[in-house]
Design an enzyme around this catalytic site. Structure first.
Site, short mmCIF file in Angstrom:
data_model
loop_
_atom_site.label_atom_id
_atom_site.label_comp_id
_atom_site.label_asym_id
_atom_site.label_seq_id
_atom_site.Cartn_x
_atom_site.Cartn_y
_atom_site.Cartn_z
CD GLN A 520 -1.67 2.43 2.81
OE1 GLN A 520 -0.51 2.61 3.15
NE2 GLN A 520 -2.23 3.07 1.81
N GLY A 521 -5.12 -0.56 4.76
CA GLY A 521 -6.54 -0.45 4.46
C GLY A 521 -6.98 1.00 4.37
CE1 TYR A 522 -4.28 4.51 5.83
CE2 TYR A 522 -3.65 6.22 4.27
CZ TYR A 522 -3.58 5.67 5.54
OH TYR A 522 -2.82 6.28 6.50
CB SER A 523 -8.36 2.63 -1.69
OG SER A 523 -7.34 3.54 -1.98
CD GLU A 638 1.11 4.81 -0.01
OE1 GLU A 638 0.81 3.67 -0.38
OE2 GLU A 638 0.27 5.67 0.28
CG ASN A 764 1.66 10.72 -10.47
OD1 ASN A 764 1.57 10.18 -9.38
ND2 ASN A 764 2.69 10.54 -11.28
CD GLU A 765 -3.36 12.21 -13.48
OE1 GLU A 765 -2.54 12.09 -14.42
OE2 GLU A 765 -3.57 11.29 -12.64
#
Length: 780
Positions: A520-523, A638, A764-765
């Protein structure tokens, strides 16, 4: 978003809840509650008659015995409405519990007469069973019944009886020789002493003393049926009272949410404060967990998968926690005005405190629940390495595995794992590489078991959420390693929903065969949680895109053949609007992959660099510049995966093994923590099933899916922390601990691995921010 009562209960019971709300609105305001509190008996018999006329007192009594013939869950729906709109009448104690006890007894003239009078509202009756503070189950009674000429003499005492002085009488458990006896005693009988005990919410319970002459016709039942009937009544009361606590929590939350949205300090609503937002998100999450648990456990009970006692302790412990913590938070966030009697929010805290202490507190129910679970585990302790004989031909007759009985399905999966999963890969403490798991991947592919959640039409198993839970639980219990599964859990569902027919035909079979392994290429370096700020660019050039940029934290990219990536295709619009979703072959010229060593020394993540990489425009999924919609959907998938109970179940199985090896169950301190973690997993399973139902039904996942990711990953982390703590010196050991019998435990791995789960897919924040803004509509 405020809680609506219909959201909290099963659809089949919403009519009863709405009817109950209407009756309370007409007949019993909070002003009435205030007027009657602190004065014996604390409620009014005419109002009880109105409740009976509305069917409240007869709702689950069979029609042939004078009732409406509905289930206990219908009574629970009424209790949810009572929680939101409190009334002083003792509904659970006087309408639910005595009727349940009587229905469990052999029909007789006295039993039937009492039932009819309860159903018609003529009789306000309580159960007098408890003789010791903190008692959960009916035990041997010190109150006794002896012959007294032509009558009997009842002597003894009972504690914490409800209803008290306003009752017409009580069903009193006593002993006669070795027999349990249930006796009807009226309030006006000579020799009954009543000591009223005021509760924090202004209601009353009583302590009773008896020296009473009892006629034969007052003996309602005797023998072995008495104790089980009373125990069932108590558990039914706990189940229904837990729904009242659910209603209390929801209403206290709603009042606080409204206050945060309207109360201003320093020139803006106080709900804009992130610290308060996150506390409200956690409160919302716990209410949702309680609601999901109440629904799922009742369904499981009706199917015979769990006992009523286990249901009662599980939900009562959770409801006690949620009811008190949310109403306490409501007082805190209202500030000084919250601590005044003038504000109604205090009513909900005081009712929650009363209910949480009645019929067993959360600590006692945690221990009761886990004792039941450990006894069940003890009878099948070796189930992970030994299986029931499975009739292979019989299992093959099922075209749809969802038609199999749960027990048979679990046994089939277990047998397959025992027969085929490599023993050297069981309970491995790190993420495995493709070279290590490809044989297992291909075996699952050949079996057709690689994609449990995919529809069968696309080559998946098409399992229901319930069957998926069983499938995952067996995999985790056996210690099956996670595969390189980005294609299975993320891209596959995206292509099924958004891909063209050609893309589905091209890529889905290759995922299932293992020819294509996806990452996966997201960040990006400056676009992690703020994903929409990504800068990797795709510029149209004829039939292709030219891609330049960098991705980071790409899991197992050095093992992958392909990457699905978010790329910027328009710089002139707002950042979310100019993003597209692109499929890229990693063998294309201009791509380089650089592994990153994590804090454990493993190379699980990578950087991926794109330098004038040419990608066909046919690889665009969905429309140009609409990739953000797909990205959010994929993040939802996800988060469904991240919210799976798999990892927590696996870590908990390691904790269980450690506890048995080190005799930790002998410590009540450990047992309490262990019980809480098991209950957290049970709630996670309920919440996962709820959200997985959206996927099964083809419904878009709501923003509240973030709550599943939060609860799953933080539960996993809590289990990991407990495992490291409980292991003593081994909790700081990097390598595995080997026991003489061959058992291998890595006490630190679940904790260290859990840390990244609270980060990936959006920290999670950030998930709490999403819920605060898009679910609770709190101001920014």
């Amino acid at each position: 978003m405020a809680f609506e009562i219909n959201e909290l209960i099963a659809e089949s019971n919403r009519e009863f809840a709405e009817s109950a709300r209407g009756l309370i609105q007409r007949e019993s305001s909070l002003a009435r509650l205030r007027r009657l509190r602190d004065s014996v008996p604390g409620f009014e018999k005419p109002m009880w008659g109105k409740l009976a006329a509305a069917g409240w007192t007869s709702i689950f009594i069979p029609e042939q015995r004078g009732g409406l013939g509905l289930g206990l869950d219908a009574a629970a729906a009424i209790a949810t409405a009572i929680g939101q709109m409190p009334i002083p009448e003792p509904y659970v104690a006087a309408a639910v519990m005595p009727a349940v006890a009587l229905l469990e007894l052999e029909p007789s003239e006295s039993v039937n007469n009492l039932l009819v009078r309860i159903a018609q509202g003529e009789l306000i009756c309580g159960l007098a069973w408890q003789e010791k503070t903190g008692q959960l189950n009916v035990g041997d009674a010190a109150t006794y019944l002896t012959p007294d000429n032509s009558l009997f003499r009842l002597k003894g005492s009972k504690k914490w009886v409800s209803p008290g002085s306003g009752a017409d009488g009580w069903l009193v458990q006593c002993s006669r020789g070795d027999d349990d006896v249930l006796v009807w005693v009226e309030c006006a009988d000579k020799g009954v002493e009543i000591e009223s005990v005021r509760r924090i919410d202004g209601s009353f319970m009583v302590h009773l003393k008896f020296d009473v002459a009892v006629a034969q016709e007052r003996i309602v039942a005797s023998g072995s049926a008495v104790r089980p009937a009373l125990d069932k009544a108590l558990d039914a009361g706990r189940f229904v009272a837990s729904h009242e606590l659910l209603g209390i929590s929801a209403q206290a939350f709603n009042m606080t949410l409204d206050y945060l949205q309207t109360r201003e300090q320093f020139g803006k609503p106080i709900g804009a404060n992130q610290a308060l937002q996150h506390r409200m998100v956690d409160a919302y999450m716990h209410i949702l967990l309680l609601s999901a648990s109440l629904k799922e456990t009742w369904t499981a009970y009706c199917k015979g998968d769990i006992t009523l006692s286990a249901v009662a302790s599980l939900v009562k412990a959770r409801a006690d926690q949620v009811g008190v913590s949310v109403s306490k938070l409501a007082v805190q966030l209202h500030g000084a005005i919250g601590y005044t009697d003038e504000l109604d929010v205090g009513i909900y805290l005081k009712r929650a405190l009363h209910l949480s202490a009645w019929l067993g507190n959360e600590d006692r129910h945690r221990l009761r629940y886990i004792s039941d679970q450990l006894n069940t585990q003890s009878s099948s302790r070796d189930s992970s390495t030994s299986c029931e004989t499975v009739n292979v031909a019989a299992t093959e007759q099922y075209e749809d595995l969802n038609e199999m009985a749960d027990r048979d399905f679990a046994s089939m999966v277990r047998r397959f794992l025992v027969d085929h999963y490599p023993s050297s890969l069981r309970h491995v403490a790190r993420r495995l590489y493709w070279s290590e798991v490809k044989d297992w991947y291909h075996l699952l592919s050949d079996k057709g078991w690689l994609a449990p959640a995919w529809p069968k039409a696309f080559g998946g198993m098409g399992l229901t959420p319930e069957k998926q839970l069983i499938f995952f639980e067996e995999m985790e219990r056996y210690g099956v390693a996670r595969l390189p599964d980005q294609g299975i859990i993320n891209l596959g569902p995206v292509l099924i929903k958004y891909g063209t027919a050609q893309q589905q035909q091209t890529y889905l079979p290759e995922i299932l065969s293992g020819e294509h392994i996806w990452c996966q290429g997201y960040s990006e370096p400056n676009a992690g949680s703020d994903l929409a700020s990504l800068k990797t660019e795709a510029v149209a050039d004829g039939d292709d895109f030219i891609v330049n940029g960098q991705k980071i934290w790409t899991t197992l990219a050095h093992n992958a053949t392909h990457i699905f990536a978010l790329v910027r295709t328009d710089k002139t619009v707002k950042k979310q609007a100019g993003i597209s979703f692109l499929l890229i072959d990693l063998s294309c010229p201009g791509i380089s992959v650089s592994p990153i060593t994590n804090l454990l020394g493993d190379q699980e993540f990578c950087e991926v660099f794109f330098d004038n990489v040419r990608v066909p425009q046919a690889n665009l999924v969905g429309r140009l510049n609409e990739g953000w919609t797909i990205a959010k959907a994929l993040l939802g998938f996800e988060r469904i995966f991240a919210g799976s109970p798999q990892q927590s179940q696996h870590a908990f199985s390691i904790l269980t093994t450690l506890a048995r090896k080190e005799n930790l169950f002998a410590s009540e301190f450990f047992l309490q923590r262990y019980a809480q973690l098991r209950m957290d997993i049970a709630d996670l399973e309920s919440l996962f099933s709820m959200f997985a139902g959206y996927v099964k039904n083809g419904t878009d996942l709501p923003p509240s899916i973030s709550l599943l990711k939060i609860w799953a990953t933080e539960t996993y982390m809590r289990i990991g922390q407990e495992l490291a703590r409980a292991a003593d010196e081994h909790g700081g050991q990097f390598d595995d601990t080997h026991y003489e019998d061959g058992t291998v435990i890595n006490s630190l791995a679940p904790f260290t691995h859990s840390m990244v789960t609270t980060i990936y897919g959006g920290t999670n924040e950030i998930q709490r921010n999403i819920v605060a803004r898009h679910v609770l509509n709190l101001p920014t």
